[in-house]
Design a protein around this motif. Structure first.
Motif, PDB file in Angstrom:
ATOM      1  N   ARG A   8       1.097  -1.131  -0.113  1.00  0.00           N
ATOM      2  CA  ARG A   8      -0.229   0.211   0.017  1.00  0.00           C
ATOM      3  C   ARG A   8       0.684   1.090  -0.121  1.00  0.00           C
ATOM      4  NH1 ARG A   8      -3.934  -0.393   5.574  1.00  0.00           N
ATOM      5  NH2 ARG A   8      -2.004  -0.981   6.221  1.00  0.00           N
ATOM      6  N   LEU A  67       0.631   7.295  -0.179  1.00  0.00           N
ATOM      7  CA  LEU A  67      -0.284   5.918  -0.578  1.00  0.00           C
ATOM      8  C   LEU A  67       0.020   5.317  -1.682  1.00  0.00           C
ATOM      9  CD1 LEU A  67      -3.033   7.152   1.809  1.00  0.00           C
ATOM     10  CD2 LEU A  67      -1.647   5.330   2.027  1.00  0.00           C
ATOM     11  N   GLU A  69      -1.868   4.170  -4.193  1.00  0.00           N
ATOM     12  CA  GLU A  69      -3.116   4.041  -4.418  1.00  0.00           C
ATOM     13  C   GLU A  69      -3.790   5.527  -5.175  1.00  0.00           C
ATOM     14  OE1 GLU A  69      -6.519   3.564  -1.821  1.00  0.00           O
ATOM     15  OE2 GLU A  69      -5.798   4.998  -0.475  1.00  0.00           O
ATOM     16  N   ARG A 100      -2.387  12.900  10.836  1.00  0.00           N
ATOM     17  CA  ARG A 100      -3.339  11.769  11.948  1.00  0.00           C
ATOM     18  C   ARG A 100      -4.442  11.032  10.897  1.00  0.00           C
ATOM     19  NH1 ARG A 100      -7.081  15.601  14.361  1.00  0.00           N
ATOM     20  NH2 ARG A 100      -5.712  17.166  14.835  1.00  0.00           N
ATOM     21  N   GLU A 101      -4.820  11.407  10.369  1.00  0.00           N
ATOM     22  CA  GLU A 101      -5.383  10.470   9.212  1.00  0.00           C
ATOM     23  C   GLU A 101      -5.173   8.970   8.980  1.00  0.00           C
ATOM     24  OE1 GLU A 101      -5.791  15.717   9.508  1.00  0.00           O
ATOM     25  OE2 GLU A 101      -4.279  14.541   8.629  1.00  0.00           O
ATOM     26  N   ALA A 102      -3.768   9.053   8.383  1.00  0.00           N
ATOM     27  CA  ALA A 102      -2.978   7.265   8.486  1.00  0.00           C
ATOM     28  C   ALA A 102      -3.097   7.063  10.052  1.00  0.00           C
ATOM     29  CB  ALA A 102      -1.956   7.856   7.448  1.00  0.00           C
ATOM     30  N   TRP A 103      -3.819   7.381  10.535  1.00  0.00           N
ATOM     31  CA  TRP A 103      -3.953   6.303  11.706  1.00  0.00           C
ATOM     32  C   TRP A 103      -4.564   5.490  11.804  1.00  0.00           C
ATOM     33  CZ3 TRP A 103      -3.152  10.526  16.183  1.00  0.00           C
ATOM     34  CH2 TRP A 103      -1.578  11.109  16.213  1.00  0.00           C
ATOM     35  N   GLY A 104      -3.774   3.724  12.573  1.00  0.00           N
ATOM     36  CA  GLY A 104      -5.268   3.057  12.835  1.00  0.00           C
ATOM     37  C   GLY A 104      -5.418   2.610  11.225  1.00  0.00           C
ATOM     38  N   LYS A 105      -4.290   2.784  10.329  1.00  0.00           N
ATOM     39  CA  LYS A 105      -4.661   1.640   9.384  1.00  0.00           C
ATOM     40  C   LYS A 105      -3.393   0.834   8.794  1.00  0.00           C
ATOM     41  CE  LYS A 105      -7.403   5.580   6.916  1.00  0.00           C
ATOM     42  NZ  LYS A 105      -7.556   6.441   7.409  1.00  0.00           N
ATOM     43  N   GLY A 106      -2.695   0.948   9.625  1.00  0.00           N
ATOM     44  CA  GLY A 106      -1.053  -0.442  10.342  1.00  0.00           C
ATOM     45  C   GLY A 106      -0.161   0.308   9.135  1.00  0.00           C
ATOM     46  N   TYR A 107      -0.652   1.630   8.679  1.00  0.00           N
ATOM     47  CA  TYR A 107       0.746   2.019   7.605  1.00  0.00           C
ATOM     48  C   TYR A 107       2.098   2.257   8.066  1.00  0.00           C
ATOM     49  CZ  TYR A 107      -2.897   3.037   4.629  1.00  0.00           C
ATOM     50  OH  TYR A 107      -3.957   3.729   4.162  1.00  0.00           O
ATOM     51  N   GLU A 110       3.372  -1.581   8.730  1.00  0.00           N
ATOM     52  CA  GLU A 110       3.964  -2.067   7.382  1.00  0.00           C
ATOM     53  C   GLU A 110       5.347  -1.185   6.915  1.00  0.00           C
ATOM     54  OE1 GLU A 110       1.500  -1.656   3.085  1.00  0.00           O
ATOM     55  OE2 GLU A 110       0.529  -1.521   4.902  1.00  0.00           O
TER      56      GLU A 110
END
Length: 177
Positions: A8, A67, A69, A100-107, A110
Motif C-alpha cells: 500500500r 499512499l 492508491e 493523523r488521518e493515516a493513523w489506525g490503518k497499519g501504515y 507496514e
C-alpha cells in the motif's frame, strides 16, 4: 527516487510538494503529543533540510511515505543517525511519523517493517534501534510488531527532567552477521 514499496505504500525521496503537508503534520498537537512541542513552520523547514542533508551525507534517511492508491504524502519512515549522549549511541535509529488521518490503518507497522528489511538487506545495517517516550504506547506497539526487542528504559538527555517525556524506552533488532 523510489527506494522500496509495500502493498500500500511507496517510500521515496522527498519532493518540494511534500513540504507544506509536512509542516501541517508537524504543527498538529496530536501528532506531536510525544514530543516536547509541535514544530513551527521554521522548525519544520530546518528539519526538512536536515533530512535532505542526511540523505546526501549517508545515502539513507527518513523516507517520504505516500499512499500508492492516490500518491498522497502521509508522513515519513526511515533511518536517522542518533548521536546524543547515551550508552547505545551513536546508532542507527528507525523512526516514523504519520499525519493523523493515516493513523489506525497499519501504515506505520507496514512501512517500518519494510524499512527494516531494506536497512538490513540493502544498506547493510547490523543493528537498528528505536526509542520513544515510555508513555507512547502506540509507538512501543509498532516496535514490538516489527520484531524489535525491549532493551532498557533511559532518561533522554535532550528532554527536560520534569517532563512526562523524560523517561524513554529503547528497542533493538539485529540483522545478524
Amino acid at each position: 527516487m523510489i527506494y522500496f514499496e509495500t502493498s500500500r505504500l511507496r517510500l521515496r525521496d522527498w519532493e518540494a510538494s511534500d513540504l507544506e503537508p509536512f509542516r501541517q503534520m508537524n504543527a498538529d498537537e496530536r501528532v506531536m503529543k510525544y514530543f516536547p512541542a509541535p514544530l513551527s513552520r521554521e522548525e519544520t523547514n530546518l528539519f526538512y533540510q536536515l533530512i535532505l542533508s542526511e540523505f546526501h551525507e549517508c545515502g539513507f534517511g527518513l523516507y517520504a511515505v505516500e499512499l500508492k492508491e492516490n500518491n498522497e504524502f502521509i508522513g515519513f519512515t526511515g533511518f536517522h543517525r542518533a548521536t546524543f549522549e547515551a550508552d547505545f549511541t551513536p546508532c542507527i535509529e528507525i523512526g516514523w511519523r504519520l499525519k493523523r488521518e493515516a493513523w489506525g490503518k497499519g501504515y506505520a507497522t507496514e512501512g517500518a517493517a519494510a524499512c527494516l528489511r531494506y536497512g538490513f538487506t540493502e544498506l547493510g545495517f547490523r543493528d537498528i534501534y528505536s526509542f520513544t517516550a515510555d508513555i507512547n504506547t502506540l509507538s512501543k506497539n509498532v516496535m514490538a510488531k516489527i520484531g524489535m526487542d525491549f532493551v532498557e528504559t533511559f532518561n533522554h538527555p535532550k528532554v527536560d527532567k520534569n517532563s512526562p517525556l523524560y523517561k524513554h524506552v529503547l528497542y533493538h533488532i539485529s540483522g545478524g552477521e
